[in-house]
Design a protein around this motif. Structure first.
Motif, PDB file in Angstrom:
ATOM      1  N   GLY A 264       0.738  -1.220   0.034  1.00 51.14           N
ATOM      2  CA  GLY A 264      -0.020  -0.075   0.092  1.00 51.14           C
ATOM      3  C   GLY A 264       0.817   1.374   0.173  1.00 51.14           C
ATOM      4  N   ILE A 265       2.114   1.142  -0.791  1.00 51.13           N
ATOM      5  CA  ILE A 265       2.787   2.352  -0.901  1.00 51.13           C
ATOM      6  C   ILE A 265       2.912   2.621  -2.282  1.00 51.13           C
ATOM      7  CG2 ILE A 265       3.756   2.089   1.450  1.00 51.13           C
ATOM      8  CD1 ILE A 265       6.414   0.726   0.143  1.00 51.13           C
ATOM      9  N   GLU A 271      10.776   6.137  -1.994  1.00 53.26           N
ATOM     10  CA  GLU A 271      11.906   7.012  -2.018  1.00 53.26           C
ATOM     11  C   GLU A 271      12.115   7.487  -0.438  1.00 53.26           C
ATOM     12  OE1 GLU A 271      13.603  11.251  -4.181  1.00 53.26           O
ATOM     13  OE2 GLU A 271      11.808  10.323  -4.853  1.00 53.26           O
ATOM     14  N   ASP A 272      11.098   7.794   0.147  1.00 52.35           N
ATOM     15  CA  ASP A 272      11.238   8.158   1.615  1.00 52.35           C
ATOM     16  C   ASP A 272      11.740   7.101   2.504  1.00 52.35           C
ATOM     17  OD1 ASP A 272      10.237  10.873   0.941  1.00 52.35           O
ATOM     18  OD2 ASP A 272       8.043  10.161   1.385  1.00 52.35           O
ATOM     19  N   ILE A 273      11.369   5.993   2.278  1.00 50.06           N
ATOM     20  CA  ILE A 273      11.586   4.838   3.033  1.00 50.06           C
ATOM     21  C   ILE A 273      13.334   4.478   2.775  1.00 50.06           C
ATOM     22  CG2 ILE A 273      11.517   2.379   3.052  1.00 50.06           C
ATOM     23  CD1 ILE A 273       8.739   2.533   2.843  1.00 50.06           C
ATOM     24  N   LEU A 277      16.101   4.687   5.341  1.00 52.75           N
ATOM     25  CA  LEU A 277      17.006   3.502   6.031  1.00 52.75           C
ATOM     26  C   LEU A 277      18.386   3.845   5.583  1.00 52.75           C
ATOM     27  CD1 LEU A 277      15.188   0.511   4.377  1.00 52.75           C
ATOM     28  CD2 LEU A 277      15.297   1.113   6.734  1.00 52.75           C
ATOM     29  N   HIS A 278      18.910   4.450   4.296  1.00 52.43           N
ATOM     30  CA  HIS A 278      20.170   5.289   4.260  1.00 52.43           C
ATOM     31  C   HIS A 278      20.594   5.824   5.411  1.00 52.43           C
ATOM     32  CE1 HIS A 278      19.345   4.963  -0.362  1.00 52.43           C
ATOM     33  NE2 HIS A 278      19.310   3.685   0.282  1.00 52.43           N
ATOM     34  N   GLN A 279      19.858   6.713   6.048  1.00 51.35           N
ATOM     35  CA  GLN A 279      20.404   7.471   7.294  1.00 51.35           C
ATOM     36  C   GLN A 279      20.690   6.279   8.230  1.00 51.35           C
ATOM     37  OE1 GLN A 279      17.786  10.694   8.463  1.00 51.35           O
ATOM     38  NE2 GLN A 279      18.927  10.935  10.310  1.00 51.35           N
ATOM     39  N   ARG A 280      19.730   5.551   8.500  1.00 47.88           N
ATOM     40  CA  ARG A 280      20.060   4.544   9.708  1.00 47.88           C
ATOM     41  C   ARG A 280      21.262   3.718   9.423  1.00 47.88           C
ATOM     42  NH1 ARG A 280      15.889   4.813  13.586  1.00 47.88           N
ATOM     43  NH2 ARG A 280      14.351   6.225  13.039  1.00 47.88           N
ATOM     44  N   PHE A 281      21.526   3.345   8.004  1.00 49.34           N
ATOM     45  CA  PHE A 281      22.561   2.498   7.913  1.00 49.34           C
ATOM     46  C   PHE A 281      23.844   3.282   8.045  1.00 49.34           C
ATOM     47  CE2 PHE A 281      19.947   0.267   4.298  1.00 49.34           C
ATOM     48  CZ  PHE A 281      19.707  -0.940   4.844  1.00 49.34           C
TER      49      PHE A 281
END
Length: 285
Positions: A264-265, A271-273, A277-281
């Motif tokens: 449902g996205i 792109e936001d996800i 995730l990149h930031q958290r990586f």
């Protein structure tokens, strides 16, 4: 459909089990599972099991304090980590280190494999909680184990590295079909067998078996949790690929649209996800 898939999996497993050594469930994991099966698991006993291994304790603390959990307080002991993130989540985190030690594998291909597996598992748990797809421990375990058959096939077949390259670059054949054609089995089948032998949930085992069969995402028979795990794994894999500047991702082209629809996205959400995730990586590295 699930019955036919299970039957064909059993036949495939019977054929490969003789030539590919599936490691027995490690003693430490057995001890954890036995304690967690109690109606009221004892946190002190669980902590004592984990604390028997210095590397396990250190890994648990580092992971619990990573950006993926965003704890208000830092966990300073194994007991703190258990209290903050829960025993089942702790147990699923331990699977990564236990699996790596048990398979005793190294080399550049496997270094990248373990790095991707760790990222996938943590991202799966994070997004499963956020999107309410499955419990974080189930999502983490699936993310960790969905490709666990790869190290076993690498150790069994000298040309399996070439198989991985061919499967990754195939635009029309299913990834596991390339493996089956060259070796008579695939990493999804071997991974499902390992999950079953190690006493992981049947949902995790089935999701591993089906995680390259993207048509199940859109069918009406496969349980929603399994469809959600397969769809979510594609989204996480997309985030990992773009994080590593690998723009050729044919698996996404094969199943990405179905995954977005099932979750449902839309493309903007994706792109936001990926950015999150990149930031958290980055923060977890």
């Amino acid at each position: 459909m699930l019955d036919s898939v299970s039957n064909s999996s059993d036949l495939a497993i019977d054929g490969v089990a003789k030539s590919i050594q599936i490691p027995a469930c490690p003693v430490l994991l057995v001890s954890l599972q036995q304690e967690l099966m109690h109606d009221d698991p004892d946190p002190k006993k669980v902590a004592a099991i984990i604390s028997r291994d210095v590397a396990m304790s250190a890994t648990l603390l580092k992971t619990a304090n990573s950006a993926f959990f965003s704890l208000k307080r830092k966990a300073e002991t194994v007991e703190h980590a258990l209290a903050f993130i829960g025993m089942t989540q702790c147990a699923s985190i331990m699977l990564g280190l236990i699996a790596r030690k048990t398979l005793n594998s190294s080399g550049p291909v496997l270094t990248r494999f373990w790095d991707v597996s760790d990222k996938r598992a943590m991202a799966m748990a994070f997004l499963a909680r956020k999107l309410r797809i499955a419990t974080p421990d189930i999502a983490h375990t699936f993310g960790l184990f969905c490709d666990i058959g790869i190290p076993l096939l690498l150790s069994r077949f000298p040309d399996y590295t070439e198989t991985l390259m061919l499967a990754n670059e195939s635009t029309d054949e299913r990834f596991t079909t390339v493996e089956d054609q060259r070796h008579g089995t695939c990493h999804a089948t071997i991974g499902a067998l390992l999950a079953k032998n190690w006493g992981l949930s049947s949902d995790v085992s089935m999701a591993i078996r089906l995680h390259h069969e993207y048509e199940v995402i859109a069918d009406s028979i496969t349980p929603d949790m399994i469809k959600g795990l397969v769809a979510l794994s594609l989204v996480v894999e997309r985030a990992i690929q773009t994080y590593q500047n690998r723009n050729k991702h044919f698996e996404w082209e094969k199943g990405g649209a179905m995954a977005l629809d099932a979750l449902g996205i839309d493309a903007d959400d994706l792109e936001d996800i990926c950015e999150e995730l990149h930031q958290r990586f980055d923060e977890a590295s």
